[in-house]
Write a protein that holds these residues in place. Structure first.
Motif, PDB file in Angstrom:
ATOM      1  N   GLN A  51      54.400   8.718  54.471  1.00 44.95           N
ATOM      2  CA  GLN A  51      52.668   9.358  53.586  1.00 44.95           C
ATOM      3  C   GLN A  51      52.021   9.530  54.254  1.00 44.95           C
ATOM      4  N   ALA A  52      51.031  10.471  52.587  1.00 41.29           N
ATOM      5  CA  ALA A  52      49.481  10.672  53.115  1.00 41.29           C
ATOM      6  C   ALA A  52      48.782   9.647  52.084  1.00 41.29           C
ATOM      7  N   GLY A  53      47.825   9.426  52.698  1.00 44.70           N
ATOM      8  CA  GLY A  53      47.122   8.418  51.733  1.00 44.70           C
ATOM      9  C   GLY A  53      48.078   7.327  51.411  1.00 44.70           C
ATOM     10  N   ALA A  54      47.420   7.348  50.411  1.00 39.46           N
ATOM     11  CA  ALA A  54      48.097   6.670  49.402  1.00 39.46           C
ATOM     12  C   ALA A  54      49.019   6.615  48.362  1.00 39.46           C
ATOM     13  N   ALA A  55      49.583   7.840  48.725  1.00 38.56           N
ATOM     14  CA  ALA A  55      50.426   8.078  47.589  1.00 38.56           C
ATOM     15  C   ALA A  55      51.067   8.118  47.196  1.00 38.56           C
ATOM     16  N   PRO A  56      52.874   7.291  47.742  1.00 38.06           N
ATOM     17  CA  PRO A  56      53.536   6.641  47.697  1.00 38.06           C
ATOM     18  C   PRO A  56      52.951   4.878  46.408  1.00 38.06           C
ATOM     19  N   TRP A  57      51.998   4.613  46.545  1.00 43.37           N
ATOM     20  CA  TRP A  57      51.509   3.264  45.718  1.00 43.37           C
ATOM     21  C   TRP A  57      51.951   3.334  44.992  1.00 43.37           C
ATOM     22  N   PRO A  58      51.370   4.135  43.510  1.00 41.51           N
ATOM     23  CA  PRO A  58      51.848   4.432  41.834  1.00 41.51           C
ATOM     24  C   PRO A  58      53.501   3.550  41.934  1.00 41.51           C
ATOM     25  N   TYR A  59      54.095   4.553  43.125  1.00 43.19           N
ATOM     26  CA  TYR A  59      55.933   4.578  42.495  1.00 43.19           C
ATOM     27  C   TYR A  59      56.099   2.990  43.061  1.00 43.19           C
ATOM     28  N   PHE A  60      55.102   2.502  44.025  1.00 42.11           N
ATOM     29  CA  PHE A  60      55.725   1.197  44.612  1.00 42.11           C
ATOM     30  C   PHE A  60      55.314   0.118  43.742  1.00 42.11           C
ATOM     31  N   GLN A  61      54.268   0.035  43.305  1.00 38.22           N
ATOM     32  CA  GLN A  61      54.001  -0.773  41.977  1.00 38.22           C
ATOM     33  C   GLN A  61      54.942  -0.555  41.021  1.00 38.22           C
ATOM     34  N   ARG A  62      55.289   0.595  40.718  1.00 33.90           N
ATOM     35  CA  ARG A  62      56.490   0.318  39.534  1.00 33.90           C
ATOM     36  C   ARG A  62      57.959  -0.764  39.257  1.00 33.90           C
ATOM     37  N   SER A 211      38.626  11.317  53.254  1.00 34.19           N
ATOM     38  CA  SER A 211      39.687  11.327  51.795  1.00 34.19           C
ATOM     39  C   SER A 211      40.522  11.049  51.463  1.00 34.19           C
ATOM     40  N   TYR A 212      41.532  10.338  52.529  1.00 38.26           N
ATOM     41  CA  TYR A 212      43.310   9.720  52.658  1.00 38.26           C
ATOM     42  C   TYR A 212      42.825   8.664  52.391  1.00 38.26           C
ATOM     43  N   ARG A 213      41.817   7.638  52.939  1.00 37.61           N
ATOM     44  CA  ARG A 213      41.907   6.130  53.302  1.00 37.61           C
ATOM     45  C   ARG A 213      42.237   5.747  51.759  1.00 37.61           C
ATOM     46  N   TYR A 214      42.775   4.673  52.369  1.00 33.28           N
ATOM     47  CA  TYR A 214      43.863   3.925  51.270  1.00 33.28           C
ATOM     48  C   TYR A 214      42.269   3.161  50.502  1.00 33.28           C
ATOM     49  N   PRO A 215      42.763   3.026  49.428  1.00 33.40           N
ATOM     50  CA  PRO A 215      41.890   2.513  48.641  1.00 33.40           C
ATOM     51  C   PRO A 215      41.701   0.845  48.315  1.00 33.40           C
ATOM     52  N   PRO A 216      40.998   0.252  48.339  1.00 31.99           N
ATOM     53  CA  PRO A 216      41.474  -1.649  48.642  1.00 31.99           C
ATOM     54  C   PRO A 216      42.308  -2.467  49.024  1.00 31.99           C
ATOM     55  N   GLU A 217      42.816  -2.392  47.735  1.00 30.93           N
ATOM     56  CA  GLU A 217      43.834  -2.816  46.680  1.00 30.93           C
ATOM     57  C   GLU A 217      45.039  -3.072  48.213  1.00 30.93           C
ATOM     58  N   VAL A 218      44.937  -1.253  48.503  1.00 34.27           N
ATOM     59  CA  VAL A 218      46.561  -1.309  49.325  1.00 34.27           C
ATOM     60  C   VAL A 218      45.674  -1.909  50.382  1.00 34.27           C
ATOM     61  N   GLN A 219      45.036  -1.334  51.463  1.00 33.50           N
ATOM     62  CA  GLN A 219      44.231  -2.891  52.362  1.00 33.50           C
ATOM     63  C   GLN A 219      44.578  -3.901  52.187  1.00 33.50           C
ATOM     64  N   ALA A 220      44.307  -4.427  50.643  1.00 35.30           N
ATOM     65  CA  ALA A 220      44.166  -5.663  51.259  1.00 35.30           C
ATOM     66  C   ALA A 220      45.953  -6.629  50.326  1.00 35.30           C
ATOM     67  N   PHE A 221      46.754  -5.479  50.302  1.00 34.54           N
ATOM     68  CA  PHE A 221      47.935  -5.404  50.525  1.00 34.54           C
ATOM     69  C   PHE A 221      48.310  -5.506  52.050  1.00 34.54           C
ATOM     70  N   HIS A 222      48.401  -4.895  52.517  1.00 31.18           N
ATOM     71  CA  HIS A 222      48.888  -4.459  53.903  1.00 31.18           C
ATOM     72  C   HIS A 222      48.217  -5.732  54.791  1.00 31.18           C
TER      73      HIS A 222
END
Length: 229
Positions: A51-62, A211-222
């Motif tokens: 992955q680049a950035g948090a692109a998979p996050w919405p798909y993973f969350q669904r 510009s690819y930094r993971y959003p806070p919720e993604v960083q908190a998850f990791h």
């Protein structure tokens, strides 16, 4: 059979539907010790998936919304499912960085993309900085036609200030390596909330790929997965 560039592009298109991307690949060569392919014979070629950035996050969350609340290692489980489905469609074997015994994913990535490690151990990418990851690989028993990777610019060589080594409250990263226990104790402790909520302070201090930094919720998850919070 030799896979064509068109076949690789088809694989990339399927992965893109889940926010994942191909991260390069290579042929192992006749003298290499290669992992097993789908039939158990030594693989001849591989493609890295990540992955680049948090692109998979919405798909993973669904996907996660449809799973049991106590599912173990959910991101790894999701990645295995997605990449495994792609493997079934292209006669490949899917492998994961968490497979035991461990496979040399970092060495594969360095070879496939020409990257080098940052002072934090994460491979530095000239576009994504530290905000990228490898989720798996596809192993083939056929040759894949891919151009040789060019050595990437290593941004850490141009960074004089090295803020990534100056922001951690417990100096978890140094020339002696990663102080795992010190980091873990801090993250779990009363003063670790900034790390728990916003992610690793050293990693966030890096000036590249922001510009690819993971959003806070993604960083908190990791971070929660790291600390098993």
């Amino acid at each position: 059979m030799t896979f064509s560039r068109g076949t690789v592009e088809e694989i990339a298109a399927v992965l893109a539907a889940s926010g994942l991307i191909l991260r390069g690949g290579f042929s192992f060569g006749d003298d290499a010790v290669a992992p097993a392919g789908p039939s158990g014979a030594p693989a001849k070629s591989m493609l890295l998936v990540g992955q680049a950035g948090a692109a998979p996050w919405p798909y993973f969350q669904r996907w996660l919304e449809q799973q049991a609340r106590d599912i173990a290692n959910p991101l790894d489980t999701w990645s295995r499912a997605v990449i495994g489905s792609v493997a079934q469609g292209c006669d490949a074997r899917a492998v994961s960085p968490s497979d035991r015994p461990y496979l040399p994913f970092q060495q594969w990535a360095m070879r496939a993309e020409g990257l080098k490690p940052s002072p934090l151990g994460v491979l530095m990418h000239p576009q994504y900085g530290l905000w990228h990851a490898y989720r798996g690989a596809l192993l083939f028993e056929d040759e894949i036609s891919l151009p040789d990777p060019h050595a990437a610019i290593h941004l850490c060589d141009t960074c004089v200030a090295k803020p990534c080594l100056k922001s951690c409250p417990v100096d978890a990263y140094s020339g002696q390596g990663f102080a795992h226990e010190a980091c873990l104790d801090h993250v779990r402790g009363s003063r670790g909330e900034p790390c728990r909520v916003g992610g690793c302070l050293d990693r966030n201090a890096c000036p590249y790929g922001t510009s690819y930094r993971y959003p806070p919720e993604v960083q908190a998850f990791h971070m929660a997965a790291f600390a098993r919070l």
